[in-house]
Enzyme design. Structure first.
Site, PDB file in Angstrom:
ATOM      1  N   SER A 186       2.295   4.118  -0.123  1.00  0.00           N
ATOM      2  CA  SER A 186       0.878   3.754   0.034  1.00  0.00           C
ATOM      3  C   SER A 186      -0.132   4.639  -0.668  1.00  0.00           C
ATOM      4  O   SER A 186      -1.323   4.321  -0.695  1.00  0.00           O
ATOM      5  CB  SER A 186       0.516   3.693   1.509  1.00  0.00           C
ATOM      6  OG  SER A 186       0.997   2.497   2.043  1.00  0.00           O
TER       7      SER A 186
ATOM      8  N   SER B 154      -0.885   0.692   1.236  1.00  0.00           N
ATOM      9  CA  SER B 154      -1.975   0.440   2.140  1.00  0.00           C
ATOM     10  C   SER B 154      -3.282   1.148   1.766  1.00  0.00           C
ATOM     11  O   SER B 154      -4.352   0.728   2.189  1.00  0.00           O
ATOM     12  CB  SER B 154      -1.577   0.873   3.551  1.00  0.00           C
ATOM     13  OG  SER B 154      -1.307   2.265   3.586  1.00  0.00           O
TER      14      SER B 154
ATOM     15  N   LYS C 280      -8.937   8.371   3.841  1.00  0.00           N
ATOM     16  CA  LYS C 280      -8.357   7.129   4.354  1.00  0.00           C
ATOM     17  C   LYS C 280      -8.613   7.064   5.860  1.00  0.00           C
ATOM     18  O   LYS C 280      -8.492   8.087   6.555  1.00  0.00           O
ATOM     19  CB  LYS C 280      -6.857   7.128   4.049  1.00  0.00           C
ATOM     20  CG  LYS C 280      -6.139   5.818   4.348  1.00  0.00           C
ATOM     21  CD  LYS C 280      -4.677   5.915   3.887  1.00  0.00           C
ATOM     22  CE  LYS C 280      -3.881   4.667   4.153  1.00  0.00           C
ATOM     23  NZ  LYS C 280      -2.463   4.811   3.724  1.00  0.00           N
TER      24      LYS C 280
HETATM   25  N1  GLN Z   1       3.734  -0.901   1.678  1.00  0.00           N
HETATM   26  C1  GLN Z   1       4.644  -0.184   2.543  1.00  0.00           C
HETATM   27  C2  GLN Z   1       4.652  -0.822   3.897  1.00  0.00           C
HETATM   28  O1  GLN Z   1       4.057  -1.818   4.046  1.00  0.00           O
HETATM   29  C3  GLN Z   1       4.263   1.254   2.603  1.00  0.00           C
HETATM   30  C4  GLN Z   1       3.190   1.559   3.548  1.00  0.00           C
HETATM   31  C5  GLN Z   1       2.772   2.988   3.533  1.00  0.00           C
HETATM   32  O2  GLN Z   1       3.237   3.773   2.695  1.00  0.00           O
HETATM   33  N2  GLN Z   1       1.930   3.343   4.480  1.00  0.00           N
HETATM   34  O3  GLN Z   1       5.251  -0.359   4.795  1.00  0.00           O
END
Ligand code: GLN
Length: 495
Positions: free
Chosen positions: A179, A155, A80
């Site tokens: 994410s 994400s 990532k």
């Molecule tokens: N979707 C969640 C957010 O927008 C989690 C993001 C993540 O785990 N990096 O914060």
């Protein structure tokens, strides 16, 4: 497609050990697939063909010379793009970091290089890991290999899509509120968030430091366990790194016996209203199959989980506003000067941040700054921390009744692009089931449990007590056994 590309990382490693496949062949096959399909999928922000092939060649030569290698040596991996890689661009999918080449490797990257896994490149994400659909990337969204009109989750949509599309057998993600797990759920892949502190965060560009964890994205539970063993361990450069982090993970997956004597807690608050019926059906079927393998089911009540999402959207932005203060136009990435007026440090900072950050990142920085301001701190940030303590209490009570907790990973299957982009609250609701584990630091994994009525995959979440990642992997293995989802992905027939 080379048929071996659908195999798991451990199977590929075995083929290399048996002399049936070389790392150069495998790495080339992955690169060809990326070349052919990634224009469409957009899973990768950067591909390092030369670097990956050089590592592959080295592994093949060492193996031919009879050298002792790590069991996963030669298996390609994708990272990532919020994990820093020496000499390789790292952008967090943000314009503000365009052109930045890190001078060092994250701890996990060092581990991967030491074990000689060819690094294919860096994968797409929502800008600075903020989002649930990868639509917030500054470099275009990633498509879901199951249906190219749907989001791949976020994400870490890039890592999940790359694995689901058979471009790479292994990838890494980061999980602050889900994410790794939610992209896993909507792409039919396995995504695990280790116990907080089990994997060093050194070199993971911080979003919300008290919640962030790096973890594996794979096609099988065994691969995830093996990859966590590789990237885990104590790191003096991360002050929250555990000295006795999770070990014996692959052994737990492979251990004999069924689930007799294992108590599985179904969390009352993490299903029901707001969950798609196909998701609930798949969840129920998987629970019944765990019972058939000897598990005992108990219902557990975690009333504070109802407030987890609200508390997360106070604590996380508070930490974001502090962590992202370092992007000041002086030290990393782009520098934008104001078009008129004097060039002062403050005005360059404002111009750089105004031009470099996207709307979602700005929204969270503003929200975080607001909740930390002196007039609001106690009412918002302080209250959210109290809720976090209550959530931890609910987990402690639940784990007194059950060995692991289970729930659907996400309330719905993959949705269409644009469906939630204008409604941040609807987007935030995707993480309703994944956030509690981040609030308490417990390990949690998403495993594909089946395919819903819309033809899209469903994820099943297993949460274990802190430091019991071994138990999480062991139970998850029995869910996987019931549903060979990854193999049904339409990407298998591309070509
Ligand atoms: N979707 C969640 C957010 O927008 C989690 C993001 C993540 O785990 N990096 O914060």
């Amino acid at each position: 497609m080379q048929t071996y590309l659908t195999k798991s990382a451990l199977e590929l490693a075995q083929m290399m050990q048996n002399g049936e496949l070389t790392s150069v062949e495998l790495t080339k096959a992955c690169l060809e697939r990326i070349e052919k399909y990634d224009e469409q999928v957009n899973a990768f922000l950067h591909v390092d063909a030369d670097g990956a092939l050089a590592t592959a060649k080295e592994v093949d030569e060492l193996r031919a010379a009879g050298a002792e290698l790590h069991p996963l040596a030669g298996v390609p991996i994708a990272l990532k793009d919020n994990l820093v890689t020496r000499g390789m661009p790292t952008t967090c999918a943000s314009k503000i970091l365009a052109g930045w080449i890190p001078p060092y490797d994250a701890f996990v990257v060092k581990q991967i290089k030491a074990a000689k896994l060819p690094i294919l490149g860096k994968t797409n994400l929502d800008e600075f890991a903020m989002g649930s659909s990868t639509e917030h990337s500054a470099f275009g969204y990633t498509r879901n290999p199951w249906n190219l009109e749907c989001i791949p989750g976020g994400s870490g949509g890039g890592s999940a899509a790359a694995v689901a599309a058979f471009m790479v057998p292994l990838a890494l993600g980061t999980d602050t509120g889900g994410s790794i797990r939610q992209p896993g759920a909507v792409t039919g892949t396995v995504g695990a968030k280790p116990t907080y502190g089990a994997v060093s965060r050194y070199g993971a560009i911080a979003m919300a430091s008290s919640l962030d964890q790096i973890g594996p994205v794979t096609r099988t539970v065994a691969d995830a366990a093996a990859l966590q063993e590789l990237i885990g361990g104590h790191d003096p450069l991360d002050s929250t790194s555990l000295t006795d982090g999770a070990t014996n993970l692959l052994a737990a997956v492979k251990s004999e016996g069924d689930l007799t004597g294992v108590k599985i807690g179904v969390v009352k608050q993490l299903s029901g209203d707001g969950y798609q019926s196909g998701v609930l059906d798949s969840f129920q079927t998987a629970v019944e199959k765990l019972v058939a393998r000897g598990a005992e089911i108990v219902e557990v009540d975690c009333p504070s989980f109802d407030y987890a999402l609200a508390a997360y959207y106070l604590i996380m932005p508070a930490e974001v506003s502090s962590n992202l203060a370092r992007f000041d136009g002086m030290r990393y990435g782009i520098r934008v000067e104001p078009t008129e007026g004097p060039i002062t440090a403050q005005r360059v900072m404002a111009a750089t941040r105004g031009a470099g950050f996207g709307a979602e990142v700005k929204r969270r920085i503003i929200l975080g700054t607001h909740v930390l301001s002196s007039g609001n701190y106690d009412a918002f940030y302080g209250a959210a921390l109290k809720v976090r303590t209550l959530i931890q209490g609910d987990f402690a009570a639940a784990f007194a009744k059950a060995d692991v907790l289970v729930s659907p990973t996400a309330p719905t299957t993959a949705f269409k692009f644009g469906e939630k982009t204008d409604d941040p609250l609807a987007m935030y609701l995707n993480d309703v089931a994944t956030i509690p584990a981040n609030m308490a630091g417990t390990p949690a994994i998403s495993v594909p449990s089946g395919i819903a009525e819309d033809g899209l995959p469903v994820g099943f979440q297993v949460i274990a007590p802190a430091r019991r990642d071994d138990l999480m992997y062991r139970v998850a293995r029995f869910v996987e056994e019931t549903a060979d989802v990854a193999a049904s992905c339409p990407a298998k027939d591309w070509e």
